[in-house]
Scaffold this motif. Structure first.
Motif, PDB file in Angstrom:
ATOM      1  N   TYR A 117       0.899  -1.214  -0.052  1.00  9.87           N
ATOM      2  CA  TYR A 117       0.131  -0.251   0.078  1.00  9.87           C
ATOM      3  C   TYR A 117       0.851   1.365   0.107  1.00  9.87           C
ATOM      4  O   TYR A 117       0.689   2.240  -0.760  1.00  9.87           O
ATOM      5  CB  TYR A 117      -0.813   0.206   1.223  1.00  9.87           C
ATOM      6  CG  TYR A 117      -2.067  -0.968   1.168  1.00  9.87           C
ATOM      7  CD1 TYR A 117      -3.464  -0.516   0.637  1.00  9.87           C
ATOM      8  CD2 TYR A 117      -2.053  -2.063   1.793  1.00  9.87           C
ATOM      9  CE1 TYR A 117      -4.514  -1.247   0.737  1.00  9.87           C
ATOM     10  CE2 TYR A 117      -3.163  -3.065   1.707  1.00  9.87           C
ATOM     11  CZ  TYR A 117      -4.361  -2.570   1.315  1.00  9.87           C
ATOM     12  OH  TYR A 117      -5.285  -3.361   1.170  1.00  9.87           O
ATOM     13  N   VAL A 118       1.873   1.187   0.891  1.00  5.07           N
ATOM     14  CA  VAL A 118       2.872   2.342   0.908  1.00  5.07           C
ATOM     15  C   VAL A 118       3.506   2.570  -0.285  1.00  5.07           C
ATOM     16  O   VAL A 118       3.505   3.764  -0.813  1.00  5.07           O
ATOM     17  CB  VAL A 118       3.853   2.126   2.086  1.00  5.07           C
ATOM     18  CG1 VAL A 118       4.712   3.354   2.286  1.00  5.07           C
ATOM     19  CG2 VAL A 118       2.928   2.107   3.398  1.00  5.07           C
ATOM     20  N   ASP A 119       3.971   1.519  -0.899  1.00  5.62           N
ATOM     21  CA  ASP A 119       4.896   1.646  -2.110  1.00  5.62           C
ATOM     22  C   ASP A 119       4.067   2.104  -3.182  1.00  5.62           C
ATOM     23  O   ASP A 119       4.531   3.019  -4.073  1.00  5.62           O
ATOM     24  CB  ASP A 119       5.504   0.340  -2.525  1.00  5.62           C
ATOM     25  CG  ASP A 119       6.651  -0.033  -1.499  1.00  5.62           C
ATOM     26  OD1 ASP A 119       7.099   0.787  -0.706  1.00  5.62           O
ATOM     27  OD2 ASP A 119       6.891  -1.322  -1.371  1.00  5.62           O
ATOM     28  N   GLN A 148       4.629   5.645  -5.407  1.00  9.20           N
ATOM     29  CA  GLN A 148       4.941   5.346  -6.820  1.00  9.20           C
ATOM     30  C   GLN A 148       4.047   6.432  -7.629  1.00  9.20           C
ATOM     31  O   GLN A 148       4.771   6.878  -8.570  1.00  9.20           O
ATOM     32  CB  GLN A 148       4.563   4.038  -7.141  1.00  9.20           C
ATOM     33  CG  GLN A 148       5.005   3.749  -8.662  1.00  9.20           C
ATOM     34  CD  GLN A 148       4.836   1.990  -8.845  1.00  9.20           C
ATOM     35  OE1 GLN A 148       4.883   1.400  -8.057  1.00  9.20           O
ATOM     36  NE2 GLN A 148       4.962   2.031 -10.166  1.00  9.20           N
ATOM     37  N   VAL A 149       2.938   6.809  -7.184  1.00  9.55           N
ATOM     38  CA  VAL A 149       1.952   7.682  -8.018  1.00  9.55           C
ATOM     39  C   VAL A 149       2.084   9.156  -7.622  1.00  9.55           C
ATOM     40  O   VAL A 149       1.231   9.831  -7.882  1.00  9.55           O
ATOM     41  CB  VAL A 149       0.638   7.080  -7.968  1.00  9.55           C
ATOM     42  CG1 VAL A 149       0.664   5.649  -8.707  1.00  9.55           C
ATOM     43  CG2 VAL A 149      -0.051   7.024  -6.444  1.00  9.55           C
ATOM     44  N   GLY A 150       2.917   9.346  -6.652  1.00  8.76           N
ATOM     45  CA  GLY A 150       3.233  10.558  -6.266  1.00  8.76           C
ATOM     46  C   GLY A 150       2.197  11.210  -5.031  1.00  8.76           C
ATOM     47  O   GLY A 150       2.325  12.463  -4.575  1.00  8.76           O
ATOM     48  N   GLY A 151       1.844  10.301  -4.151  1.00  8.63           N
ATOM     49  CA  GLY A 151       1.214  10.545  -2.973  1.00  8.63           C
ATOM     50  C   GLY A 151       2.191  10.504  -1.919  1.00  8.63           C
ATOM     51  O   GLY A 151       3.146   9.989  -1.835  1.00  8.63           O
ATOM     52  N   SER A 152       1.838  11.000  -0.662  1.00  9.69           N
ATOM     53  CA  SER A 152       2.630  10.807   0.698  1.00  9.69           C
ATOM     54  C   SER A 152       1.666   9.946   1.659  1.00  9.69           C
ATOM     55  O   SER A 152       0.551  10.585   2.081  1.00  9.69           O
ATOM     56  CB  SER A 152       2.921  12.277   1.442  1.00  9.69           C
ATOM     57  OG  SER A 152       3.555  13.133   0.484  1.00  9.69           O
ATOM     58  N   LEU A 176      -5.450   2.799 -10.525  1.00 11.06           N
ATOM     59  CA  LEU A 176      -6.506   3.014  -9.647  1.00 11.06           C
ATOM     60  C   LEU A 176      -5.943   4.058  -8.526  1.00 11.06           C
ATOM     61  O   LEU A 176      -6.555   5.158  -8.016  1.00 11.06           O
ATOM     62  CB  LEU A 176      -7.035   1.969  -9.022  1.00 11.06           C
ATOM     63  CG  LEU A 176      -8.227   2.234  -7.821  1.00 11.06           C
ATOM     64  CD1 LEU A 176      -9.374   3.055  -8.421  1.00 11.06           C
ATOM     65  CD2 LEU A 176      -8.793   0.941  -7.602  1.00 11.06           C
ATOM     66  N   PHE A 177      -4.708   3.974  -7.967  1.00  9.99           N
ATOM     67  CA  PHE A 177      -4.340   4.773  -6.889  1.00  9.99           C
ATOM     68  C   PHE A 177      -3.595   6.242  -7.628  1.00  9.99           C
ATOM     69  O   PHE A 177      -3.762   7.149  -6.926  1.00  9.99           O
ATOM     70  CB  PHE A 177      -2.865   3.988  -6.488  1.00  9.99           C
ATOM     71  CG  PHE A 177      -3.288   2.845  -5.363  1.00  9.99           C
ATOM     72  CD1 PHE A 177      -3.631   3.698  -3.811  1.00  9.99           C
ATOM     73  CD2 PHE A 177      -3.464   1.603  -5.718  1.00  9.99           C
ATOM     74  CE1 PHE A 177      -3.808   2.724  -3.041  1.00  9.99           C
ATOM     75  CE2 PHE A 177      -4.063   1.130  -4.796  1.00  9.99           C
ATOM     76  CZ  PHE A 177      -4.300   1.295  -3.336  1.00  9.99           C
ATOM     77  N   GLN A 178      -3.177   6.023  -8.974  1.00  8.57           N
ATOM     78  CA  GLN A 178      -3.197   7.356  -9.597  1.00  8.57           C
ATOM     79  C   GLN A 178      -4.542   8.078  -9.966  1.00  8.57           C
ATOM     80  O   GLN A 178      -4.484   9.278  -9.394  1.00  8.57           O
ATOM     81  CB  GLN A 178      -2.631   6.865 -10.973  1.00  8.57           C
ATOM     82  CG  GLN A 178      -2.079   8.482 -11.781  1.00  8.57           C
ATOM     83  CD  GLN A 178      -0.925   8.902 -11.229  1.00  8.57           C
ATOM     84  OE1 GLN A 178       0.355   8.396 -11.169  1.00  8.57           O
ATOM     85  NE2 GLN A 178      -1.211  10.226 -10.454  1.00  8.57           N
ATOM     86  N   ALA A 179      -5.395   7.715 -10.032  1.00  8.19           N
ATOM     87  CA  ALA A 179      -6.854   8.301 -10.035  1.00  8.19           C
ATOM     88  C   ALA A 179      -7.153   8.802  -8.856  1.00  8.19           C
ATOM     89  O   ALA A 179      -7.472   9.977  -8.593  1.00  8.19           O
ATOM     90  CB  ALA A 179      -8.020   7.322 -10.404  1.00  8.19           C
ATOM     91  N   ALA A 219      -7.366  13.464  -5.204  1.00 16.10           N
ATOM     92  CA  ALA A 219      -6.940  14.248  -3.925  1.00 16.10           C
ATOM     93  C   ALA A 219      -6.265  15.560  -4.206  1.00 16.10           C
ATOM     94  O   ALA A 219      -6.343  16.214  -3.214  1.00 16.10           O
ATOM     95  CB  ALA A 219      -6.117  13.102  -3.071  1.00 16.10           C
ATOM     96  N   SER A 220      -5.496  15.599  -5.292  1.00 16.09           N
ATOM     97  CA  SER A 220      -4.744  16.789  -5.498  1.00 16.09           C
ATOM     98  C   SER A 220      -5.533  17.874  -6.336  1.00 16.09           C
ATOM     99  O   SER A 220      -5.115  18.701  -7.093  1.00 16.09           O
ATOM    100  CB  SER A 220      -3.276  16.430  -6.277  1.00 16.09           C
ATOM    101  OG  SER A 220      -3.727  15.862  -7.438  1.00 16.09           O
TER     102      SER A 220
END
Length: 228
Positions: free
Chosen positions: A24-26, A30-34, A215-218, A223-224
């Motif tokens: 999950y963290v990785d 990878q998609v630019g989140g913290s 999906l995580f990129q979306a 979020a941004s």
């Protein structure tokens, strides 16, 4: 990202800890989140949502059937009343504040139950096979067809192959959600909140497929405030 309490070993210690698989963290990084990890606590402060740009309800043990008015099935396990309460509080705060939400596996079930839906407690009883959870610690693979025009259909297209590990699934869908994706055996695999907000649930585990971060990129884009 929500975490769960489980006995863990590290160094010379062996005790209960708030944990989450590193995948999950990785993928968030990878998609630019913290990534920010949220442990389940008895009195979670809903105001914490004010410091978050997005919320991931992670996978894990079963939701307590009492939360949707059912008696436990013999195969229901890993329930945590503290986690159930904490995640529902965070979810409701996120929805009220318009914070994007992604529910993963259990997280999709939490989304449905919190909004008035129910669950199938042991999916093989319904579909007649164990392909969604083929063996302990072994992900299954299934193809999911997604509705044209849905948010998730826009992310994945009409069909996608996913990795899954679940023995429960949505039964009665909350009236606040829309079913947008199903497996070939009819299992509901993807839902979206009605309306324009980004609040989605998937029954599969997108965090374990490092080659497909769409999906995580979306989620991070939502979020941004980005649209692409």
């Amino acid at each position: 990202m929500t975490t769960y309490l489980q006995n863990a070993r590290h160094g010379v210690w062996d005790h209960e800890a708030a944990v989450l698989p590193r995948s999950y963290v990785d993928v968030v990084v990878q998609v630019g989140g913290s990534p920010l990890l949220l442990p389940p606590v008895d009195e979670v402060d809903p105001d914490v949502i004010g410091v978050l740009d997005g919320l991931v309800l992670s996978g894990g043990g079963d939701v307590d059937p009492a939360r949707y008015g059912a008696e436990p099935h013999p195969r229901t396990g890993g329930t945590s009343a503290v986690r159930d309460r904490a995640e529902e509080t965070l979810l409701r705060a996120a929805l009220a504040a318009g914070v994007p939400v992604l529910g993963v596996c259990r997280g999709m079930q939490v989304l449905n139950v919190a909004l008035g839906g129910t669950l199938v407690q042991h999916l093989p009883d319904v579909v007649g096979h164990e392909g969604h959870q083929p063996a302990p610690a072994t992900f299954g693979r299934t193809r999911v067809r997604l509705d044209e025009g849905s948010l998730l259909g826009g992310v994945f297209g009409a069909e996608t192959e996913v990795r899954c590990y679940h023995h429960q699934a949505v039964d009665v869908l909350s009236p606040e959600l829309v079913a947008v994706g199903r497996a070939g055996d009819g299992t509901l695999e993807a839902v979206e909140l009605r309306g324009p907000r980004f609040a989605v649930g998937v029954q599969w585990h997108p965090e374990v497929d490092g080659d497909d971060c769409r999906l995580f990129q979306a989620l991070v884009n939502a979020a941004s405030g980005r649209t692409t």
